[in-house]
Design an enzyme around this catalytic site. Sequence first.
Site, PDB file in Angstrom:
ATOM      1  N   HIS A 164       3.207   3.106 -82.257  1.00 59.85           N
ATOM      2  CA  HIS A 164       3.707   4.311 -81.599  1.00 59.85           C
ATOM      3  C   HIS A 164       5.221   4.345 -81.835  1.00 59.85           C
ATOM      4  CE1 HIS A 164       0.516   6.483 -79.634  1.00 59.85           C
ATOM      5  NE2 HIS A 164      -0.033   5.346 -79.254  1.00 59.85           N
ATOM      6  N   ASP A 219       2.920   7.558 -77.051  1.00 60.86           N
ATOM      7  CA  ASP A 219       2.334   6.756 -75.975  1.00 60.86           C
ATOM      8  C   ASP A 219       2.984   7.091 -74.637  1.00 60.86           C
ATOM      9  OD1 ASP A 219       4.730   5.722 -76.958  1.00 60.86           O
ATOM     10  OD2 ASP A 219       4.171   3.633 -76.651  1.00 60.86           O
ATOM     11  N   TYR A 226       3.796  24.061 -90.487  1.00 59.06           N
ATOM     12  CA  TYR A 226       4.018  24.189 -89.047  1.00 59.06           C
ATOM     13  C   TYR A 226       4.995  25.344 -88.837  1.00 59.06           C
ATOM     14  CZ  TYR A 226       2.144  19.480 -87.955  1.00 59.06           C
ATOM     15  OH  TYR A 226       1.344  18.372 -87.796  1.00 59.06           O
ATOM     16  N   GLU A 243      12.079   2.548 -70.648  1.00 56.86           N
ATOM     17  CA  GLU A 243      10.986   3.085 -69.829  1.00 56.86           C
ATOM     18  C   GLU A 243      11.446   3.688 -68.509  1.00 56.86           C
ATOM     19  OE1 GLU A 243       8.897  -0.626 -69.787  1.00 56.86           O
ATOM     20  OE2 GLU A 243       7.432   0.058 -71.281  1.00 56.86           O
TER      21      GLU A 243
END
Length: 434
Positions: free
Chosen positions: A131, A136, A336, A412
Site C-alpha cells: 500500500h 489502506d 481518466y 497515523e
Amino acid sequence: MKKTLLTALLVCPLFVGAQNNPQKAEVTKRADAITEKVINWRRDFHEHPELGNNEIRTAEIIAKHLKALGIEVKTGVAKTGVVGVLIGGKPGPVVALRADMDALPVTERVPIPFASKVKTTYNGQEVGVMHACGHDSHVAILMGVAEVLAGMKKDISGMVKFIFQPAEEGAPVGEEGGAELMVKEGVLQNPKVDVIFGLHINSQTPVGQINYRPGGTMAGVNDMKITVTGKQAHGAYPWSSIDPIVVSAQIINSLQTIVSRNLNITENPGVVTIGSIQGGVRSNIIPEKVEMLGTVRNLTPADEKMFIERIKTIAIKTGEAAGAKVEVLIPYSSHYPVTFNDVALTEKMLPSLQATAGAINVKLKPPVTGAEDFSFYQEKVPGLFIFLGGMPKDQDPLKAPSHHTPDFFLDESGFTLGVKALCNLTLDYMSMKK
C-alpha cells in the site's frame, strides 16, 4: 499585522462555534474513541495488501464490519467492491462517501512491524505488493466514518452510501475496473446519489492539515501509443533506410513544444511524457519499426482536446516529412477525466472543513498533474475531493518519501481528522438540505 488580526477574528468564531455545535461535538467524541481501532484496521490492511480487482480479503473485512453496524451491504460490485447504505432516522439527501482499496506492485522497505511481505506475479514479473499510496488508510478511515455515523443513525437526515472501490490504480490487463465500472454498474443509483465526497491522504502534507481546490484539482489523463514504421537497412548504409529511430527522436523533441508553445501556462499546467521507447535489436541494424508509450495530463477538457490534436499532427507530419508512416492511438488503454471539484459545492462545504480542522489548517492548493478515477463519479454528480495530511509535522515535505515508492510512510495520527472531516461534510450537507 492588521490582516493577521482580522483573519484571527474571522477564524475564531467559526472554530469556537464548531466546538459548541452538539452534532460536531458528538462526531468528535465518537471519532476520538475509535482512533486506535482505525489505526489497527489500517495496519492490518497494510500488512495484507491486494492488487486491483483482487481485494478479496479486504472486501470481506469491510463487508463484515458494515453488516455488524446494521448497514445494508452489497458485495461483488465492479468485481470486488463493497457498497453499504445507512438509512437515517429522518428524510433527506443521499450522500456518497468513497474509499479506494487496492495496493501497488511495489516492494516495501519501510522498517515498520506491519510492513508488507506479500509477493505476487505482475505482468510476468515477481514483485512485492505494498500500500504505497495510502489506500489502506482510506479504507480504515471510511470504516471509522461508518461506525461513527451508524451510532448517530436516528439523528441523520438522509442516507449515506459507503463506496469501497477496487482498482483505482487501474484494472489488470484485459479487465475493466475501478470507478468507471462502478458507475457503469449503477453505484450512484438505487438510491440515487445527490453528492459525493472523498479524500486522499498525502505523505508530503503535514498531519492536521486539509488541502482543497475548487474546479480542476487533479489532471485528466490519457495514455498513448505512437508507432513509427520506416524501412529497415544495414546500420552502415543509413541512406538505404527510412530510420524510425531518428523520426521517433524528432517526434519526442517536438512534442515538448506543446507545453512550451501551445499551452497557456498562466491558466493551467499540462504534461506530455514519453515513458517507453522500443525499437531495434542490434547496433548495426536500423529497424523497421519503433513503438513509444506515453502519458498526457490536462486540467481542462479544452486543453485535453488541443493536446490530442497537436500530438497527432506533430507525430504524423514529422513521419510524413521523413517518408515514414506514423500511427497514434490516444487514449491507448486508459482515460481518466479531470478530477473537478464542483465550485459551488466546494464553497458551501469549506466552512465545514474549517470548523473541523481549524481554518488555519485548511489550505487552498495548486492543481496536481496526478490523476484520480474519483473523477468518474464527479462526471455524474457534484463532488468534492480533498487531501488529508499524513506527514510527520517535523519533516521536510521535499524530503518526505512520495507516493508509489518503496519508502512511502504515513503518520497515523492524522487518520482521526479524516474520520471527522468526512462525517462533518456528510452531516453539514444534510443540514443544508433540510
